[in-house]
Design a protein around this motif. Sequence first.
Motif, mmCIF file in Angstrom:
data_model
loop_
_atom_site.group_PDB
_atom_site.id
_atom_site.type_symbol
_atom_site.label_atom_id
_atom_site.label_comp_id
_atom_site.label_asym_id
_atom_site.label_seq_id
_atom_site.Cartn_x
_atom_site.Cartn_y
_atom_site.Cartn_z
ATOM 1 N N LEU A 58 41.575 -18.690 1.784
ATOM 2 C CA LEU A 58 41.682 -20.130 1.996
ATOM 3 C C LEU A 58 42.936 -20.688 1.337
ATOM 4 N N TYR A 59 43.200 -20.273 0.089
ATOM 5 C CA TYR A 59 44.373 -20.800 -0.626
ATOM 6 C C TYR A 59 45.675 -20.233 -0.069
ATOM 7 N N ARG A 60 45.663 -18.985 0.370
ATOM 8 C CA ARG A 60 46.866 -18.446 1.009
ATOM 9 C C ARG A 60 47.251 -19.295 2.221
ATOM 10 N N GLU A 61 46.254 -19.624 3.022
ATOM 11 C CA GLU A 61 46.522 -20.393 4.232
ATOM 12 C C GLU A 61 46.887 -21.834 3.908
ATOM 13 N N ARG A 62 46.152 -22.426 2.984
ATOM 14 C CA ARG A 62 46.374 -23.840 2.671
ATOM 15 C C ARG A 62 47.720 -24.075 2.006
ATOM 16 N N ILE A 63 48.090 -23.187 1.081
ATOM 17 C CA ILE A 63 49.337 -23.365 0.345
ATOM 18 C C ILE A 63 50.528 -22.790 1.109
ATOM 19 N N GLY A 177 47.612 -31.486 -4.411
ATOM 20 C CA GLY A 177 48.813 -32.308 -4.386
ATOM 21 C C GLY A 177 49.969 -31.620 -3.687
ATOM 22 N N SER A 178 51.045 -32.371 -3.476
ATOM 23 C CA SER A 178 52.218 -31.825 -2.805
ATOM 24 C C SER A 178 53.475 -32.496 -3.331
ATOM 25 N N TYR A 179 54.613 -31.926 -2.974
ATOM 26 C CA TYR A 179 55.908 -32.509 -3.344
ATOM 27 C C TYR A 179 56.831 -32.390 -2.146
ATOM 28 N N LYS A 180 57.161 -33.536 -1.569
ATOM 29 C CA LYS A 180 58.041 -33.601 -0.398
ATOM 30 C C LYS A 180 57.563 -32.665 0.706
ATOM 31 N N GLY A 181 56.263 -32.705 0.940
ATOM 32 C CA GLY A 181 55.663 -31.947 2.028
ATOM 33 C C GLY A 181 55.274 -30.529 1.684
ATOM 34 N N LYS A 182 55.631 -30.055 0.508
ATOM 35 C CA LYS A 182 55.282 -28.692 0.107
ATOM 36 C C LYS A 182 54.082 -28.721 -0.844
ATOM 37 N N PRO A 183 53.050 -27.923 -0.580
ATOM 38 C CA PRO A 183 51.896 -27.900 -1.485
ATOM 39 C C PRO A 183 52.305 -27.480 -2.893
ATOM 40 N N LEU A 184 51.787 -28.178 -3.882
ATOM 41 C CA LEU A 184 52.039 -27.776 -5.261
ATOM 42 C C LEU A 184 51.491 -26.372 -5.472
ATOM 43 N N GLY A 185 52.250 -25.561 -6.173
ATOM 44 C CA GLY A 185 51.878 -24.166 -6.365
ATOM 45 C C GLY A 185 52.629 -23.221 -5.456
#
Length: 415
Positions: A58-63, A177-185
């Motif tokens: 799930l996190y691989r896909e989400r991030i 959260g995100s930063y300029k469209g990129k997921p945090l992490g």
Amino acid sequence: MLNNSPVRVKPWEFGPLSTEEFGDEEKELVMRVLDKKRVFRFYDSGLEQSETRLLEDLYRERIGVKHCLAVNAGTSALIAALIGAGIGPGDEVIIPAYTYIATASAVLVARAVPVIVEVDDSLTMDPKAFESAITPYTKAVIPVHMRGVPSRMDEIMEISRRHQLIVIEDVAQANGGSYKGKPLGSIGHAGCFSFQQFKLITAGEGGMVATQDDKIFARCSVYHDSAFAYWGDNMKNNYEAFPGENFRMSELNAAVGLAQSRRINGLVSKLQNVKNRIVDGIQDLSQIQLQSIPDPQGDVSYSLIFYLPTIEQSKKFSALLSHEGIPNGTIDNNGFADRHIYKNWTYVMEKRGASVHDNPWNCASYKGNVEYSADMCPTTINLLSRAIAIGLHQNMTEEDCDDVITAIRKVASRQ
């Protein structure tokens, strides 16, 4: 005549963001683990369908990263990422002065030395302070997305590239959260998440390391389980084994984390709506200064923070806001837990390691000379002393938001 009746008399009864979402899906997935009688992720059968593996997927896909590794705590994630990136004795790692003590502790457990730098009015790492603190011994930086707010990642990444530093994002307080469209992490070399109960998403305890880097992932995998290379298909990957810990995540924790993580986007959306409504209602007030948010669209939005011009004004404002029925906090009344502020990290301030005779500061590999003092980051202390924080919740109604707006405007009118 002043109206001394409180704006809000109704109780403020909002619990932790995560556990108030517990419901049928958590029960279903936990019972699925018990029905399978398979609580250990590396059990011979069903490896691909373990709850831990599904959580990682799930996190691989989400991030949008190549690798994710579930571990038993956010601190474990930080330690594994540091070890995975090759950080160790003799190295310095730059961290912000405002973060949970686990950020500093993880650096020390990796036997590196934490270098503490100022935050700015976003309450995340000040990029100028970060660059000024770089020495020949600096190997990494840990920007912390504090209280759901993304750090200034453009500046931090640019500085890190110029100085060839590893960037490990601490996303413990900003999952979703995100930063300029990129997921945090997903922005640095590795991202570290926490699933502890007081985070947006919980597994009770738990964490996650996310990375695009094959070598970092392989080393994290080995370190998170000293027997990793010997479990089933892992033997086929020719991992170079070295001593590690037991940071494995239980299938039961993973089941809770999986159920919770499936609803993260909806949770963040609700929180953003709550915060946006309140900010819209107070942003014209000249008496207060709203926290700077490096990317408002990426703010997880579970905390509203603003500053008063002086410490005394902040104390007075906080007390009056409490009288109006709105819980809030400043550094002086424990609204900010002491363990999040560098000067209260006693074992760091005193350079106290696990061993009297050998710790990261006095080991033979370390040639630097980092010093700590309670007043070493005056900007951070000043900001926190003037800041007022109000915890937000996804279940807040428009009426709840309007109570916050009305109370803040009423108190501001008295300044």
